[in-house]
Design an enzyme around this catalytic site. Structure first.
Site, PDB file in Angstrom:
ATOM      1  N   SER A 149       0.832  -1.202   0.000  1.00 36.35           N
ATOM      2  CA  SER A 149       0.000   0.000   0.000  1.00 36.35           C
ATOM      3  C   SER A 149       0.873   1.261   0.000  1.00 36.35           C
ATOM      4  O   SER A 149       1.675   1.466  -0.905  1.00 36.35           O
ATOM      5  CB  SER A 149      -0.964  -0.040   1.188  1.00 36.35           C
ATOM      6  N   GLU A 244      -9.517  -5.405  -5.578  1.00 41.40           N
ATOM      7  CA  GLU A 244      -9.072  -4.144  -4.978  1.00 41.40           C
ATOM      8  C   GLU A 244      -9.470  -2.921  -5.796  1.00 41.40           C
ATOM      9  O   GLU A 244      -9.334  -2.919  -7.023  1.00 41.40           O
ATOM     10  CB  GLU A 244      -7.547  -4.125  -4.849  1.00 41.40           C
ATOM     11  N   HIS A 274      -7.141  -6.086  -0.419  1.00 41.58           N
ATOM     12  CA  HIS A 274      -5.986  -5.214  -0.226  1.00 41.58           C
ATOM     13  C   HIS A 274      -5.021  -5.817   0.807  1.00 41.58           C
ATOM     14  O   HIS A 274      -5.411  -6.159   1.916  1.00 41.58           O
ATOM     15  CB  HIS A 274      -6.475  -3.844   0.244  1.00 41.58           C
TER      16      HIS A 274
END
Length: 301
Positions: A149, A244, A274
């Site tokens: 991320s 996602e 995610h």
């Protein structure tokens, strides 16, 4: 993948979805941080992992080493959490098992978080960690940098800063569900919104406002590395889940890297959400993703 494996993946990822949805999404920053630490550390690290705290230049971190791993090769890991949450605790299981899969020692760092510390504090901490490894005698070609991320964003930005300074780059980059576009122009932010249990546009907007100072453009390559010149970057592995909202951030990054003649491998994992390798202890697809990352890294080291 066999039908049996797919059914297992669905059953296990649904259990993770239930975990994530078992409490309302927190509102305050402290509450969000505590919740990510809680859901990320449901499964402790394996008994055979050795962890060691380290402090350097005012920055805290943690070494980890699995049996049989090479101490002289290092995964420098940046945790996710939108630059506002996430910690050593929330990602400990993921990074320690990644080190096992890659056959190397890991160094995870507790970089400063927004909104208390907006950009570029995180970049400064990433460079501090890189310089520390150099002082420890770890050569750049024996280092892989990775993260999930926002940690994937920071990984790319560290490579950009090193290249701009004319310094040697790490041997490879490992990017899990990377957040590469803070201008939020990816199509899947809309098309995957109904099935992504974690990441939504309004939430990303809150994170971006907290992280990006006024007057800094969201398409600045050091904010959104999707728009960086990737020429000369090391080989990269990009792993992303099919459900996602950040799927477009990953696929467009792979396209940009390929167009810049960077060796890139893109893996899109069916049904995965995610940063799913965070829950690898209870998620066979998370373990397989880490194994794949290990195979990729071992091929270059």
């Amino acid at each position: 993948m066999s039908d049996v494996d797919e059914q297992l993946d669905l059953s296990e990822i649904n259990a993770v979805r239930e975990l994530l949805g078992s409490k309302p999404r927190p509102v305050g920053w402290d509450e969000r941080r505590a919740r990510l630490d809680e859901v990320g550390s449901v499964w402790p690290i394996a008994d055979d992992i050795r962890c060691e705290d380290v402090v350097f230049d005012g920055l805290s971190g943690e070494w980890s080493l699995a049996p049989g791993s090479d101490r002289d090769k290092v995964l420098l890991f940046f945790h996710g959490g939108g630059y506002c949450s996430g910690s050593l605790k929330s990602h400990r299981r993921m990074v320690t098992e990644a080190g096992r899969a890659m056959g190397m020692r890991t160094l995870a760092i507790d970089y400063r978080r927004a909104p208390e510390h907006p950009f570029p504090a995180q970049h400064e901490d990433a460079l501090t960690a890189w310089r520390f490894l150099s002082r420890e005698g770890i050569a750049p070609d024996r280092i892989v940098v990775g993260g999930d991320s926002a940690g994937g964003n920071l990984t790319l930005c560290l490579a950009s800063r090193l290249r701009a300074a004319g310094e040697p780059l790490p041997r490879g980059l490992w990017l899990v569900s990377p957040w590469t576009d803070l201008s939020m122009s990816g199509a899947t932010l809309s098309t995957k919104d109904a099935i992504d249990p974690i990441i939504h546009r309004a939430y990303l907007e809150e994170l971006a406002v907290a992280y990006v100072p006024p007057g800094v453009g969201r398409r600045d390559p050091l904010i959104s590395p999707l728009f960086a010149d990737l020429g000369g970057f090391p080989p990269m592995l990009i792993q992303v889940g099919s459900v996602e909202t950040l799927l477009s951030d990953a696929t467009r990054l792979a396209e940009a890297a390929g167009a810049a003649d960077v060796k890139v491998r893109l893996e899109i994992w069916p049904h995965m959400i995610h940063a799913w390798p965070v829950w690898n202890a209870g998620l066979s697809a998370g373990r397989r993703a880490l194994h794949s990352a290990g195979t990729f890294v071992r091929g270059y080291l």
